[in-house]
Design a protein around this motif. Structure first.
Motif, PDB file in Angstrom:
ATOM      1  N   TYR A 289       0.830  -1.209   0.000  1.00 26.64           N
ATOM      2  CA  TYR A 289       0.000   0.000   0.000  1.00 26.64           C
ATOM      3  C   TYR A 289       0.862   1.256   0.000  1.00 26.64           C
ATOM      4  O   TYR A 289       0.741   2.120  -0.863  1.00 26.64           O
ATOM      5  CB  TYR A 289      -0.939  -0.005   1.204  1.00 26.64           C
ATOM      6  CG  TYR A 289      -1.776   1.252   1.317  1.00 26.64           C
ATOM      7  CD1 TYR A 289      -2.671   1.601   0.306  1.00 26.64           C
ATOM      8  CD2 TYR A 289      -1.665   2.091   2.425  1.00 26.64           C
ATOM      9  CE1 TYR A 289      -3.426   2.766   0.394  1.00 26.64           C
ATOM     10  CE2 TYR A 289      -2.422   3.243   2.529  1.00 26.64           C
ATOM     11  CZ  TYR A 289      -3.302   3.578   1.511  1.00 26.64           C
ATOM     12  OH  TYR A 289      -4.039   4.726   1.613  1.00 26.64           O
ATOM     13  N   THR A 290       1.778   1.378   0.981  1.00 26.93           N
ATOM     14  CA  THR A 290       2.645   2.546   1.055  1.00 26.93           C
ATOM     15  C   THR A 290       3.837   2.201   1.951  1.00 26.93           C
ATOM     16  O   THR A 290       3.882   1.125   2.557  1.00 26.93           O
ATOM     17  CB  THR A 290       1.887   3.762   1.632  1.00 26.93           C
ATOM     18  OG1 THR A 290       2.708   4.928   1.565  1.00 26.93           O
ATOM     19  CG2 THR A 290       1.468   3.538   3.080  1.00 26.93           C
ATOM     20  N   HIS A 291       4.787   3.106   2.008  1.00 25.23           N
ATOM     21  CA  HIS A 291       5.905   2.918   2.938  1.00 25.23           C
ATOM     22  C   HIS A 291       6.484   4.275   3.324  1.00 25.23           C
ATOM     23  O   HIS A 291       6.509   5.202   2.510  1.00 25.23           O
ATOM     24  CB  HIS A 291       7.006   2.029   2.332  1.00 25.23           C
ATOM     25  CG  HIS A 291       7.733   2.646   1.169  1.00 25.23           C
ATOM     26  ND1 HIS A 291       8.704   3.608   1.329  1.00 25.23           N
ATOM     27  CD2 HIS A 291       7.629   2.423  -0.160  1.00 25.23           C
ATOM     28  CE1 HIS A 291       9.165   3.955   0.137  1.00 25.23           C
ATOM     29  NE2 HIS A 291       8.531   3.270  -0.776  1.00 25.23           N
ATOM     30  N   PRO A 292       6.979   4.399   4.550  1.00 25.92           N
ATOM     31  CA  PRO A 292       7.675   5.615   4.966  1.00 25.92           C
ATOM     32  C   PRO A 292       9.129   5.558   4.503  1.00 25.92           C
ATOM     33  O   PRO A 292       9.543   4.619   3.813  1.00 25.92           O
ATOM     34  CB  PRO A 292       7.577   5.552   6.490  1.00 25.92           C
ATOM     35  CG  PRO A 292       7.587   4.083   6.791  1.00 25.92           C
ATOM     36  CD  PRO A 292       6.855   3.426   5.648  1.00 25.92           C
ATOM     37  N   ALA A 293       9.922   6.545   4.905  1.00 24.45           N
ATOM     38  CA  ALA A 293      11.351   6.535   4.601  1.00 24.45           C
ATOM     39  C   ALA A 293      12.015   5.330   5.269  1.00 24.45           C
ATOM     40  O   ALA A 293      11.526   4.818   6.275  1.00 24.45           O
ATOM     41  CB  ALA A 293      12.000   7.824   5.094  1.00 24.45           C
ATOM     42  N   GLN A 294      13.112   4.874   4.696  1.00 26.50           N
ATOM     43  CA  GLN A 294      13.845   3.755   5.292  1.00 26.50           C
ATOM     44  C   GLN A 294      14.272   4.114   6.716  1.00 26.50           C
ATOM     45  O   GLN A 294      14.793   5.197   6.957  1.00 26.50           O
ATOM     46  CB  GLN A 294      15.074   3.423   4.447  1.00 26.50           C
ATOM     47  CG  GLN A 294      14.736   2.911   3.067  1.00 26.50           C
ATOM     48  CD  GLN A 294      15.966   2.683   2.231  1.00 26.50           C
ATOM     49  OE1 GLN A 294      16.995   2.253   2.733  1.00 26.50           O
ATOM     50  NE2 GLN A 294      15.881   2.977   0.948  1.00 26.50           N
ATOM     51  N   GLN A 295      14.022   3.171   7.620  1.00 23.05           N
ATOM     52  CA  GLN A 295      14.307   3.409   9.033  1.00 23.05           C
ATOM     53  C   GLN A 295      14.757   2.117   9.709  1.00 23.05           C
ATOM     54  O   GLN A 295      14.555   1.030   9.188  1.00 23.05           O
ATOM     55  CB  GLN A 295      13.054   3.905   9.762  1.00 23.05           C
ATOM     56  CG  GLN A 295      12.474   5.208   9.243  1.00 23.05           C
ATOM     57  CD  GLN A 295      11.150   5.514   9.904  1.00 23.05           C
ATOM     58  OE1 GLN A 295      11.052   5.604  11.135  1.00 23.05           O
ATOM     59  NE2 GLN A 295      10.108   5.658   9.106  1.00 23.05           N
ATOM     60  N   THR A 296      15.313   2.294  10.896  1.00 25.77           N
ATOM     61  CA  THR A 296      15.643   1.161  11.749  1.00 25.77           C
ATOM     62  C   THR A 296      14.466   0.885  12.674  1.00 25.77           C
ATOM     63  O   THR A 296      13.854   1.812  13.206  1.00 25.77           O
ATOM     64  CB  THR A 296      16.905   1.461  12.580  1.00 25.77           C
ATOM     65  OG1 THR A 296      17.999   1.692  11.690  1.00 25.77           O
ATOM     66  CG2 THR A 296      17.246   0.301  13.508  1.00 25.77           C
ATOM     67  N   ALA A 297      14.138  -0.398  12.839  1.00 26.09           N
ATOM     68  CA  ALA A 297      13.027  -0.785  13.708  1.00 26.09           C
ATOM     69  C   ALA A 297      13.308  -2.173  14.266  1.00 26.09           C
ATOM     70  O   ALA A 297      14.258  -2.845  13.848  1.00 26.09           O
ATOM     71  CB  ALA A 297      11.716  -0.784  12.928  1.00 26.09           C
ATOM     72  N   TYR A 298      12.471  -2.605  15.193  1.00 33.23           N
ATOM     73  CA  TYR A 298      12.613  -3.941  15.764  1.00 33.23           C
ATOM     74  C   TYR A 298      11.680  -4.925  15.070  1.00 33.23           C
ATOM     75  O   TYR A 298      10.494  -4.644  14.841  1.00 33.23           O
ATOM     76  CB  TYR A 298      12.319  -3.927  17.262  1.00 33.23           C
ATOM     77  CG  TYR A 298      13.541  -3.675  18.106  1.00 33.23           C
ATOM     78  CD1 TYR A 298      14.439  -4.708  18.395  1.00 33.23           C
ATOM     79  CD2 TYR A 298      13.818  -2.399  18.603  1.00 33.23           C
ATOM     80  CE1 TYR A 298      15.566  -4.475  19.170  1.00 33.23           C
ATOM     81  CE2 TYR A 298      14.955  -2.157  19.376  1.00 33.23           C
ATOM     82  CZ  TYR A 298      15.824  -3.206  19.646  1.00 33.23           C
ATOM     83  OH  TYR A 298      16.948  -2.985  20.402  1.00 33.23           O
ATOM     84  N   LEU A 299      12.238  -6.084  14.751  1.00 31.94           N
ATOM     85  CA  LEU A 299      11.472  -7.217  14.250  1.00 31.94           C
ATOM     86  C   LEU A 299      11.238  -8.191  15.391  1.00 31.94           C
ATOM     87  O   LEU A 299      12.101  -8.374  16.249  1.00 31.94           O
ATOM     88  CB  LEU A 299      12.248  -7.938  13.148  1.00 31.94           C
ATOM     89  CG  LEU A 299      12.603  -7.141  11.901  1.00 31.94           C
ATOM     90  CD1 LEU A 299      13.522  -7.965  10.998  1.00 31.94           C
ATOM     91  CD2 LEU A 299      11.340  -6.734  11.147  1.00 31.94           C
ATOM     92  N   ASP A 300      10.071  -8.835  15.389  1.00 34.45           N
ATOM     93  CA  ASP A 300       9.747  -9.850  16.377  1.00 34.45           C
ATOM     94  C   ASP A 300       9.357 -11.145  15.674  1.00 34.45           C
ATOM     95  O   ASP A 300       8.459 -11.148  14.820  1.00 34.45           O
ATOM     96  CB  ASP A 300       8.577  -9.396  17.262  1.00 34.45           C
ATOM     97  CG  ASP A 300       8.964  -8.232  18.169  1.00 34.45           C
ATOM     98  OD1 ASP A 300       9.967  -8.375  18.891  1.00 34.45           O
ATOM     99  OD2 ASP A 300       8.275  -7.201  18.138  1.00 34.45           O
ATOM    100  N   VAL A 301      10.035 -12.225  16.007  1.00 36.88           N
ATOM    101  CA  VAL A 301       9.667 -13.537  15.487  1.00 36.88           C
ATOM    102  C   VAL A 301       8.476 -14.048  16.295  1.00 36.88           C
ATOM    103  O   VAL A 301       8.569 -14.208  17.511  1.00 36.88           O
ATOM    104  CB  VAL A 301      10.832 -14.531  15.570  1.00 36.88           C
ATOM    105  CG1 VAL A 301      10.380 -15.934  15.172  1.00 36.88           C
ATOM    106  CG2 VAL A 301      11.979 -14.083  14.672  1.00 36.88           C
ATOM    107  N   VAL A 302       7.364 -14.292  15.628  1.00 36.63           N
ATOM    108  CA  VAL A 302       6.153 -14.740  16.321  1.00 36.63           C
ATOM    109  C   VAL A 302       5.905 -16.234  16.115  1.00 36.63           C
ATOM    110  O   VAL A 302       5.037 -16.816  16.758  1.00 36.63           O
ATOM    111  CB  VAL A 302       4.914 -13.930  15.869  1.00 36.63           C
ATOM    112  CG1 VAL A 302       5.056 -12.478  16.298  1.00 36.63           C
ATOM    113  CG2 VAL A 302       4.712 -14.022  14.357  1.00 36.63           C
ATOM    114  N   ASN A 303       6.667 -16.844  15.209  1.00 38.33           N
ATOM    115  CA  ASN A 303       6.559 -18.281  14.975  1.00 38.33           C
ATOM    116  C   ASN A 303       7.907 -18.782  14.481  1.00 38.33           C
ATOM    117  O   ASN A 303       8.273 -18.552  13.326  1.00 38.33           O
ATOM    118  CB  ASN A 303       5.461 -18.589  13.951  1.00 38.33           C
ATOM    119  CG  ASN A 303       5.332 -20.073  13.653  1.00 38.33           C
ATOM    120  OD1 ASN A 303       5.991 -20.904  14.284  1.00 38.33           O
ATOM    121  ND2 ASN A 303       4.492 -20.404  12.680  1.00 38.33           N
ATOM    122  N   SER A 304       8.649 -19.436  15.348  1.00 37.34           N
ATOM    123  CA  SER A 304       9.975 -19.931  14.972  1.00 37.34           C
ATOM    124  C   SER A 304       9.932 -21.369  14.470  1.00 37.34           C
ATOM    125  O   SER A 304      10.974 -21.944  14.147  1.00 37.34           O
ATOM    126  CB  SER A 304      10.938 -19.833  16.163  1.00 37.34           C
ATOM    127  OG  SER A 304      10.438 -20.557  17.265  1.00 37.34           O
TER     128      SER A 304
END
Length: 248
Positions: free
Chosen positions: A130-145
């Motif tokens: 749909y859309t995206h903001p500027a490239q940024q640093t964020a946290y990813l969370d694994v919800v199913n390993s």
């Protein structure tokens, strides 16, 4: 004479066996919209995975490969940062039959920015860009390993990429989310959207129409294709889509 030839034959057969490939992948990178400069790093990354994990990869940008006979040679099709309308109606039908025959598909990043008018493909992907903001640093969370490639992926990881906000609604009962994005750790606002809220999927998989589909929204920045965590994640998706194996 026969006694001399026989050991040589065994050596030759052993050499062929040792080089047998696990499966064959079609890597497709055609763009009819935005062209990611990271595609070439992505091709190198997938080729390195093929060398490391003993599978064959055929890189194509010519959509004529999407016919029933040629597709039969492949176990999985990978859309790497494809964009726009890239297949005609006949090629789309051939690809649908390919998935329906029990084969797999992998979508990387802008594969969700592809073929918006093809309803079958939208369901294959699961959610469209749909859309995206500027490239940024964020946290990813694994919800199913419980998925190949995520065994060594940290449960929570700092990552820099281009964060897609996807179109709604999506079939949450069908898509099996693997990694989500913590919107509290970056600014998701754009002129078109404000993010996806508490649940922002960025990687998922699902059985689809007789076959298998895996998608990761990571992969905009070229350097990620030399990042081992991402490569483990990507190969896990390729392996599962190609073979149906790896989920306990």
């Amino acid at each position: 004479m026969i006694k001399k030839i026989y050991p040589l034959l065994l050596v030759a057969l052993s050499a062929v066996s040792s080089h047998a490939q696990q499966f064959k992948a079609l890597l497709f990178t055609k763009t009819a919209g935005f062209h990611h400069t990271s595609i070439h790093e992505g091709v190198d990354g997938v080729r390195n995975l093929a060398a490391r994990h003993n599978f064959t990869v055929d890189w194509q940008e010519d959509p004529s490969v999407f016919n029933e006979q040629r597709l039969k040679a492949f176990d999985v099709v990978i859309f790497l940062n494809t964009t726009g309308d890239i297949l005609n109606a006949e090629q789309q039908t051939a690809f649908e039959k390919y998935i329906q025959s029990g084969k797999g598909w992998v979508g990387i990043h802008a594969a969700a920015d592809t073929e918006y008018d093809w309803a079958w493909y939208t369901k294959l992907v699961g959610m469209m860009f749909y859309t995206h903001p500027a490239q940024q640093t964020a946290y990813l969370d694994v919800v199913n390993s419980n998925f190949p490639g995520l065994e060594r992926f940290p449960k929570r990881m700092l990552w820099t990429d281009e964060w897609y906000e996807y179109q709604k609604p999506y079939k949450s009962d069908d898509l099996k989310f693997l990694i989500t994005l913590d919107e509290k750790t970056y600014n998701p606002k754009t002129s078109k959207g404000n993010g996806m809220g508490d649940v922002h999927p960025i990687a998922w998989y699902h059985p689809y129409d007789g076959g298998r589909a895996f998608y990761t929204g990571l992969g905009h920045i070229g350097m990620v294709y030399s990042d081992q965590s991402f490569l483990d994640h990507l190969y896990g998706g390729i392996f599962w889509a190609a073979t149906g194996k790896g989920v306990k």
